[in-house]
Design a protein around this motif. Structure first.
Motif, short mmCIF file in Angstrom:
data_model
loop_
_atom_site.label_atom_id
_atom_site.label_comp_id
_atom_site.label_asym_id
_atom_site.label_seq_id
_atom_site.Cartn_x
_atom_site.Cartn_y
_atom_site.Cartn_z
N ARG A 1 0.07 16.27 8.23
CA ARG A 1 0.34 15.34 9.34
C ARG A 1 1.75 14.78 9.17
NH1 ARG A 1 -2.88 9.97 7.43
NH2 ARG A 1 -1.59 9.10 9.06
N LYS A 2 2.71 15.70 9.09
CA LYS A 2 4.09 15.31 8.78
C LYS A 2 4.71 14.45 9.87
CE LYS A 2 5.29 18.49 5.23
NZ LYS A 2 6.42 19.05 4.51
N VAL A 3 4.15 14.55 11.09
CA VAL A 3 4.68 13.73 12.17
C VAL A 3 4.52 12.24 11.86
CG1 VAL A 3 2.52 13.59 13.49
CG2 VAL A 3 4.69 13.49 14.70
N ASP A 4 3.63 11.91 10.92
CA ASP A 4 3.36 10.50 10.59
C ASP A 4 4.20 9.99 9.41
OD1 ASP A 4 1.46 10.28 12.57
OD2 ASP A 4 -0.21 10.82 11.27
N ILE A 5 4.95 10.86 8.75
CA ILE A 5 5.64 10.45 7.52
C ILE A 5 6.66 9.35 7.79
CG2 ILE A 5 7.26 11.20 5.72
CD1 ILE A 5 5.70 13.82 5.58
N VAL A 6 7.53 9.54 8.79
CA VAL A 6 8.54 8.52 9.10
C VAL A 6 7.86 7.22 9.53
CG1 VAL A 6 10.42 7.90 10.66
CG2 VAL A 6 10.33 10.19 9.68
N LEU A 7 6.81 7.35 10.32
CA LEU A 7 6.06 6.17 10.78
C LEU A 7 5.51 5.39 9.59
CD1 LEU A 7 5.09 4.91 13.51
CD2 LEU A 7 2.97 6.18 13.19
N LEU A 8 4.95 6.08 8.61
CA LEU A 8 4.39 5.43 7.43
C LEU A 8 5.48 4.82 6.55
CD1 LEU A 8 1.68 8.09 6.60
CD2 LEU A 8 1.21 5.67 7.06
N ILE A 9 6.63 5.50 6.45
CA ILE A 9 7.74 4.94 5.68
C ILE A 9 8.18 3.61 6.29
CG2 ILE A 9 10.19 5.26 5.10
CD1 ILE A 9 9.57 8.28 4.86
N MET B 1 10.59 14.21 4.34
CA MET B 1 9.77 14.89 5.36
C MET B 1 9.24 16.22 4.84
SD MET B 1 9.42 13.49 8.49
CE MET B 1 9.52 14.76 9.74
N ASN B 2 10.01 16.89 4.00
CA ASN B 2 9.65 18.24 3.56
C ASN B 2 9.03 18.28 2.17
OD1 ASN B 2 10.65 20.25 5.71
ND2 ASN B 2 12.27 18.74 5.57
N TYR B 3 8.90 17.09 1.55
CA TYR B 3 8.23 17.00 0.26
C TYR B 3 6.72 17.15 0.48
CZ TYR B 3 6.66 14.80 -4.10
OH TYR B 3 6.05 14.55 -5.30
N ASN B 4 6.01 17.75 -0.45
CA ASN B 4 4.59 18.06 -0.25
C ASN B 4 3.65 16.87 -0.43
OD1 ASN B 4 4.33 20.58 0.73
ND2 ASN B 4 3.81 21.57 -1.19
N TRP B 5 4.11 15.78 -1.03
CA TRP B 5 3.31 14.57 -1.24
C TRP B 5 1.94 14.87 -1.84
CZ3 TRP B 5 6.14 10.43 -1.21
CH2 TRP B 5 7.26 10.36 -0.37
N PRO B 6 1.90 15.38 -3.07
CA PRO B 6 0.59 15.67 -3.69
C PRO B 6 -0.26 14.42 -3.86
CG PRO B 6 2.38 15.84 -5.30
CD PRO B 6 3.02 15.75 -3.95
N GLY B 7 0.38 13.25 -3.98
CA GLY B 7 -0.38 12.00 -4.09
C GLY B 7 -0.65 11.35 -2.76
N ASN B 8 -0.23 12.02 -1.67
CA ASN B 8 -0.51 11.59 -0.30
C ASN B 8 0.02 10.19 0.01
OD1 ASN B 8 -2.00 13.96 0.81
ND2 ASN B 8 -3.25 13.57 -1.01
N ILE B 9 -0.72 9.42 0.82
CA ILE B 9 -0.21 8.13 1.32
C ILE B 9 0.02 7.16 0.18
CG2 ILE B 9 -0.72 6.16 2.83
CD1 ILE B 9 -2.39 8.12 4.53
N ARG B 10 -0.83 7.21 -0.84
CA ARG B 10 -0.66 6.30 -1.98
C ARG B 10 0.67 6.57 -2.69
NH1 ARG B 10 -5.04 7.55 -4.94
NH2 ARG B 10 -6.36 6.14 -3.74
N GLU B 11 1.02 7.84 -2.83
CA GLU B 11 2.28 8.21 -3.46
C GLU B 11 3.46 7.75 -2.61
OE1 GLU B 11 4.66 12.15 -5.17
OE2 GLU B 11 2.94 12.40 -3.82
N LEU B 12 3.35 7.93 -1.28
CA LEU B 12 4.42 7.51 -0.39
C LEU B 12 4.64 6.00 -0.47
CD1 LEU B 12 5.18 8.78 3.15
CD2 LEU B 12 4.99 6.34 2.80
N GLU B 13 3.54 5.22 -0.48
CA GLU B 13 3.66 3.77 -0.59
C GLU B 13 4.36 3.37 -1.90
OE1 GLU B 13 0.89 -0.28 -0.43
OE2 GLU B 13 -0.06 1.69 -0.50
N ASN B 14 3.99 4.03 -2.99
CA ASN B 14 4.61 3.72 -4.28
C ASN B 14 6.10 4.03 -4.28
OD1 ASN B 14 2.16 2.90 -5.28
ND2 ASN B 14 1.69 4.84 -6.29
N ILE B 15 6.49 5.15 -3.64
CA ILE B 15 7.91 5.51 -3.58
C ILE B 15 8.69 4.49 -2.76
CG2 ILE B 15 9.51 7.20 -2.59
CD1 ILE B 15 8.42 7.97 -5.30
N VAL B 16 8.11 4.05 -1.63
CA VAL B 16 8.78 3.04 -0.81
C VAL B 16 8.96 1.75 -1.60
CG1 VAL B 16 8.65 1.63 1.28
CG2 VAL B 16 8.01 4.04 1.38
N GLU B 17 7.93 1.36 -2.38
CA GLU B 17 8.05 0.15 -3.20
C GLU B 17 9.13 0.31 -4.27
OE1 GLU B 17 5.23 -3.07 -5.55
OE2 GLU B 17 4.33 -1.46 -4.38
#
Length: 613
Positions: free
Chosen positions: A487-495, A522-538
């Motif tokens: 659901r890569k269309v949501d990555i920027v929205l979640l960031i 956008m092109n990273y595979n995010w193996p940790g999914n939304i939790r990983e993305l949240e941690n990276i933003v923090e």
């Protein structure tokens, strides 16, 4: 009411219907609200909905052998609740007589509910008394629901086929609406009594929370037994204690209260956390202002269901279909099995399902099956009786099933549940009863079970690590949550969402992420999914730098040389709209449904991005 009066009322209503431009060939109400607007309406009218529900159910039970359905509307004609026999209810739903539809004259023409709204009096209409032809098959009996001041706040309506018309039907509806009115008055009276008699010891000490009152100087006036237990102080010590000794920064809290505001916050006391609310009240005994403090211990094992569907972030069409499906199954009594990789939001969906169901006011208990030692699992789930084992607490203890009675229990990481416990869980799901350790007494429990797993449970069954019968018992309503890479269309929205959320929490400024790095994200595979993305933003917010090497670890297969504009959220949204419109051949209704938005919202977005069909 004599026949002439009745005909006069109906003719007046028909004239108003014509003036409102209602067509007799119309099928649906002109006004139907849904989603957030409807949820707000439910929240607003919650007391009336809950009060009326048992009477509506009783009304249907009286006519159980016939085809009837009962509707509750608010004072504007908006349907709030529906009960009834399946056959006629399906017909009503085909005509969109559903929660959120308005039944007033301006929206659907002459009908019993519309006439009651206009006249404030009960009435029965049959066949051609209704303005639109679609309702000619029915007989409807409606009666007003009024508050203690005589203001019309709702309408109760019983509908069946015309051949079942009978004057007694209206009498039953009037009796039910009167009973609802009386119960609302009783609840209002009790509410006032609870305010006036807050200090009654019997109520004070039976509450499951710690309560203390003090004056504005912090001198403790009253407290209940739970307060002495919470703070570990005997009565004489509690009386000699001041509030600034119990609550850190108490002086700052008083400043807020003296400015006319209430306080609500989580605080730490010794080795545990509490949710504190503090409100000023007037004490008529000595004409003074006191403060009421309510301390509710936050227990890690009993997690409040915080998340709701409107907090779930996403615009990917397939993901939105999953959200709609989750809403659809929320009120089912069947078990739900949520599958998905770690970090995809399984507990978020579980809490949202609970909060979207009729169990929303009941407990939500989450159990991490992988975090509880095997030897303690049975104690956790079923509780124990006094004397069940050495060191057992006096009076025994409830297990998680008893704590969740009436509500929802989430088994997270269900694949880690020991095999012997799988057998016992299967029995509870089948029979609906539990037995505490050390007891022979069977305790019935009414619990909706949701299970979640990041493992492939079918493979676990094949390998013998998970029981087949339990798998099929749990997998009644499967719900698969896609990984973030799907659901890569949501990555920027979640960031953007996490950037705002974390910056507000940490009181930091937002960090601008250059487009070339957004491209990598956008092109990273995010193996940790939304939790990983949240941690990276923090991490980005705290360090104010972009960990560029992080995103070189693993990338997807998409072309990373695509135009930089794709990283702009507006561009992503515009392209997604065009894609879904094209898929539906320009059909506005289907496109809005796929996107999970209303038609007028879709039109606004099309105008904004200059999209033409």
């Amino acid at each position: 009411m004599n026949h002439n009066d009745f005909r006069t009322i109906i003719e007046s209503s028909r004239r108003r219907s014509i003036a409102a431009d209602i067509s007799c060939d119309q099928i649906y109400s002109k006004k139907i609200i849904d989603n957030i607007e409807l949820q707000k309406k439910f929240a607003e009218k919650r007391n009336m909905i809950l009060t009326a529900a048992p009477y509506m159910e009783q009304l249907i039970n009286f006519v159980i052998d016939y085809n009837f359905f009962v509707l509750l509307t608010d004072g504007e004609g908006c349907i709030l609740n529906v009960f009834g026999n399946e056959k006629i209810l399906n017909e009503a739903f085909e005509l969109k007589m559903i929660p959120g539809a308005y039944m007033d004259e301006e929206s659907i023409g002459t009908n019993a509910m519309a006439v009651v709204l206009k006249t404030g009096s009960p009435i029965q209409l049959s066949g051609e008394d209704h303005f639109i032809k679609a309702y000619h098959r029915w007989t409807c009996s409606g009666a007003p629901i009024k508050d203690s001041h005589g203001k019309l706040i709702g309408v109760l309506n019983l509908t069946g086929y015309t051949e079942q018309v009978h004057p007694h039907t209206l009498g039953m509806v009037i009796a039910a609406s009167n009973a609802i009115e009386e119960m609302l008055k009783v609840k209002e009276y009790h509410k006032l009594q609870n305010i006036n008699y807050k200090h009654m010891n019997t109520i004070f000490n039976s509450m499951p929370v710690a309560i203390i009152t003090s004056d504005l100087e912090g001198n403790i006036k009253l407290y209940n037994n739970q307060a002495t237990e919470l703070f570990g102080k005997a009565d004489r010590l509690m009386e000699a204690t001041r509030m600034n000794e119990l609550i850190r920064n108490w002086e700052s809290m008083i400043e807020v209260i003296e400015n006319g505001e209430n306080v609500e916050q989580d605080i730490s006391i010794k080795n545990f956390s509490c949710h504190l609310t503090a409100n000023p009240i007037y004490n008529p005994v000595d004409d003074s202002i006191e403060i009421v403090y309510i301390f509710e211990e936050i227990k890690k094992s009993n997690i409040a269901a915080y998340y709701t569907f409107d907090k779930i972030i996403g615009e990917d069409p397939n993901f939105l279909k999953i959200v709609q499906y989750a809403k659809k199954i929320s009120d089912s009594k069947s078990t739900i099995l949520i599958l998905g990789e770690s970090g995809t939001g399984k507990e978020v969906f579980a809490q949202s399902i609970h909060n979207y169901s009729s169990r929303m006011d009941a407990p939500f208990i989450a159990i991490n099956c992988g975090a509880i030692p095997k030897e303690f699992m049975e104690l956790e789930l079923f509780g124990y009786e006094e004397g069940a084992y050495a060191g057992a607490k006096k009076g025994g203890s409830q297990g998680k099933f008893e704590q969740a009675d009436g509500g929802t229990i989430l088994f997270d990481e269900i694949g880690a549940l020991p095999l012997d416990m799988q057998v016992k869980l299967q029995r509870v799901l089948q029979e609906g009863i539990i037995t505490r350790i050390g007891s022979q007494k069977s305790i019935p429990v009414n619990v909706r079970v949701i299970a979640a797993s990041n493992k492939d449970l079918k493979k676990e069954v094949e390998s013998g690590r998970f029981r087949k019968d339990l798998y099929y018992r749990l997998n009644v309503l499967p719900l698969y949550l896609p990984p973030l890479r799907e659901r890569k269309v949501d990555i920027v929205l979640l960031i953007q969402y996490f950037m705002k959320l974390i910056c507000n929490k940490l009181n930091k400024k937002e960090v601008a992420i250059p487009k070339e790095y957004l491209k990598q994200m956008m092109n990273y595979n995010w193996p940790g999914n939304i939790r990983e993305l949240e941690n990276i933003v923090e991490l980005i917010v705290n360090s104010e730098t972009i960990p560029t090497e992080y995103f070189n670890q693993e990338t997807g297969n998409e072309d990373i040389n695509q135009e930089e504009e794709i990283l702009d959220l507006a561009y992503v949204e515009r392209e997604q709209l065009k894609k879904v419109l094209q898929k539906n051949n320009g059909n506005i209704t289907r496109t809005a449904s796929d996107l999970g938005i209303r038609r007028n919202t879709l039109y606004s977005k099309m105008k904004k991005y200059n999209i033409k069909i």
